[in-house]
Write a protein that holds these residues in place. Structure first.
Motif, PDB file in Angstrom:
ATOM      1  N   GLY A 140       0.787  -1.229   0.000  1.00  0.00           N
ATOM      2  CA  GLY A 140       0.000   0.000   0.000  1.00  0.00           C
ATOM      3  C   GLY A 140       0.816   1.274   0.000  1.00  0.00           C
ATOM      4  N   HIS A 141       2.141   1.166   0.079  1.00  0.00           N
ATOM      5  CA  HIS A 141       2.979   2.350   0.215  1.00  0.00           C
ATOM      6  C   HIS A 141       4.218   2.277  -0.669  1.00  0.00           C
ATOM      7  N   THR A 142       4.563   3.406  -1.238  1.00  0.00           N
ATOM      8  CA  THR A 142       5.857   3.585  -1.884  1.00  0.00           C
ATOM      9  C   THR A 142       6.316   4.991  -1.519  1.00  0.00           C
ATOM     10  N   GLU A 143       7.377   5.086  -0.725  1.00  0.00           N
ATOM     11  CA  GLU A 143       7.827   6.380  -0.218  1.00  0.00           C
ATOM     12  C   GLU A 143       9.344   6.449  -0.158  1.00  0.00           C
ATOM     13  N   THR A 151      14.521  10.062  14.878  1.00  0.00           N
ATOM     14  CA  THR A 151      13.164  10.517  15.198  1.00  0.00           C
ATOM     15  C   THR A 151      12.718  11.733  14.394  1.00  0.00           C
ATOM     16  N   THR A 152      13.589  12.259  13.538  1.00  0.00           N
ATOM     17  CA  THR A 152      13.200  13.392  12.688  1.00  0.00           C
ATOM     18  C   THR A 152      13.450  13.014  11.231  1.00  0.00           C
ATOM     19  N   PHE A 153      12.400  13.097  10.436  1.00  0.00           N
ATOM     20  CA  PHE A 153      12.505  12.673   9.049  1.00  0.00           C
ATOM     21  C   PHE A 153      11.481  13.416   8.199  1.00  0.00           C
ATOM     22  N   THR A 154      11.709  13.372   6.889  1.00  0.00           N
ATOM     23  CA  THR A 154      10.836  14.032   5.926  1.00  0.00           C
ATOM     24  C   THR A 154      10.539  13.079   4.781  1.00  0.00           C
ATOM     25  N   VAL A 155       9.265  12.958   4.429  1.00  0.00           N
ATOM     26  CA  VAL A 155       8.891  12.187   3.246  1.00  0.00           C
ATOM     27  C   VAL A 155       9.151  13.063   2.021  1.00  0.00           C
ATOM     28  N   VAL A 156      10.103  12.666   1.186  1.00  0.00           N
ATOM     29  CA  VAL A 156      10.524  13.503   0.057  1.00  0.00           C
ATOM     30  C   VAL A 156       9.958  13.005  -1.272  1.00  0.00           C
ATOM     31  N   GLY A 157       9.318  11.854  -1.262  1.00  0.00           N
ATOM     32  CA  GLY A 157       8.677  11.333  -2.459  1.00  0.00           C
ATOM     33  C   GLY A 157       7.697  10.249  -2.073  1.00  0.00           C
ATOM     34  N   LYS A 158       6.598  10.145  -2.826  1.00  0.00           N
ATOM     35  CA  LYS A 158       5.605   9.115  -2.510  1.00  0.00           C
ATOM     36  C   LYS A 158       4.790   8.795  -3.752  1.00  0.00           C
TER      37      LYS A 158
END
Length: 338
Positions: A140-143, A151-158
């Protein structure tokens, strides 16, 4: 600080899992009860999954404690995944975890299921440290997720529509390979030519790090209906290899490009599709050209399991980032802190 133990639960979809991990990312026990009852339906029936979780979770918990030779008094915290997933299934896991935490006066730690897949890497690759880039590839996911710290992160593509794992399943259904489709296509593709058919690769624009697979599904169906049914069976390995390559190419290209542009030394592959042999090999080979190291869990840890939930709970446990007993489950997709 002495090593402490976390009892973890995973029930986001159709696998009930109970694990005990210590705070050094060592797995003491990791038990999984799958649900073959869904196979005849060609997919997961949410209501059936919930009922089977109810049936299995107590038995698995007792078995995990017996196998570990620990008792509940040795446990320092309770961890459970609360999103994303099937709501009914998640509720079973959370309700049981809450009950244990309350009755034992232990802290409750809630984690995101997708984040747990990423942390499965630390069970076998303890030396990896941020910054790193995680490629999450599941049903269900591609990221693409850029971690500055644990503990600190950013989703840069999805993905903008279908996920990579979903595309494997849909393609396998079109090819008559059954469910789940990823392992079947992976095995068949090893005997095929990935350049047999040039299926489309979506979103090729420069510096676009999102993914799209709905057009690929349509292209596969359109191609198949225009073929001679008598010859398709003979060409099945080549078709499977071509489908697989069309799914993998954007994953490898965009992941390595982001890592190069941001000088990230490590890539962590995660999720059920992380078990795909071609994806592992091609991502590793391409990354190595630029001095980037790729890590991925063993096949068993790529699948849904509670050990990864316990691993994701460790940073929260060490910083005493506990959840209130009033917390609830959520269907919100994506990698996030909860």
């Amino acid at each position: 600080m002495p090593v402490q133990y976390i009892l973890a639960f995973e029930s986001s979809c159709d696998d009930t899992s109970v694990a005990i991990v210590d705070t050094d990312y060592n797995v003491i026990v990791n038990l999984i009860s799958s649900q073959p009852e869904h196979l005849e339906f060609g997919g997961i029936l949410p209501e059936l999954a919930s009922r089977l979780h109810l049936k299995n979770i107590v038995t698995l918990t007792k078995a995990a404690l017996n196998a570990s030779k620990l008792n509940l008094q040795d446990i320092s915290a309770i961890a459970v995944s609360i999103n994303p997933g099937l709501i009914g299934s998640l509720i079973v896991g959370l309700a049981f975890a809450k009950g244990l935490a309350w009755s034992l006066s232990l802290p409750l730690i809630t984690v995101n299921h997708i984040l747990s897949h990423i942390f499965a890497n630390f069970i076998e690759h303890k030396a990896v440290e941020p910054p790193f880039l995680a490629l999450v590839v599941s049903g269900g996911h591609t990221e693409l997720v850029h971690f500055d710290t644990l503990t600190t992160f950013t989703v840069v593509g999805k993905t903008l529509d279908d996920a990579a794992g979903e595309s494997f399943d849909k393609a396998a259904k079109l090819l008559g390979l059954g469910f789940p489709g990823g392992p079947a296509i992976d095995e068949l593709a090893q005997k095929g030519n990935p350049n047999f058919i040039k299926f489309p690769r979506a979103l090729p624009q420069k510096n676009n790090f999102n993914f799209s697979y709905s057009g690929l599904k349509t292209a596969i169906r359109t191609w198949l209906v225009n073929q001679n049914p008598e010859t398709l069976q003979a060409e099945l390995p080549d078709i499977a290899a071509s489908v697989q390559q069309a799914i993998i190419d954007p994953l490898v290209h965009k992941t390595v490009l982001w890592a190069r542009q941001h000088k990230i030394p490590y890539i962590l592959l995660a999720g059920g599709v992380a078990a795909n042999s071609a994806l592992r090999q091609q991502l590793t080979t391409t990354s190595a050209k630029y001095g980037i190291k790729v890590f991925y869990p063993s096949n068993a840890l790529c699948m849904d399991n509670a050990a990864m939930v316990g691993a994701a709970a460790i940073p929260k446990f060490l910083t005493k980032n506990y959840a209130p007993l009033s917390i609830n489950v959520s269907s919100l997709k994506g990698t996030r802190q909860v």
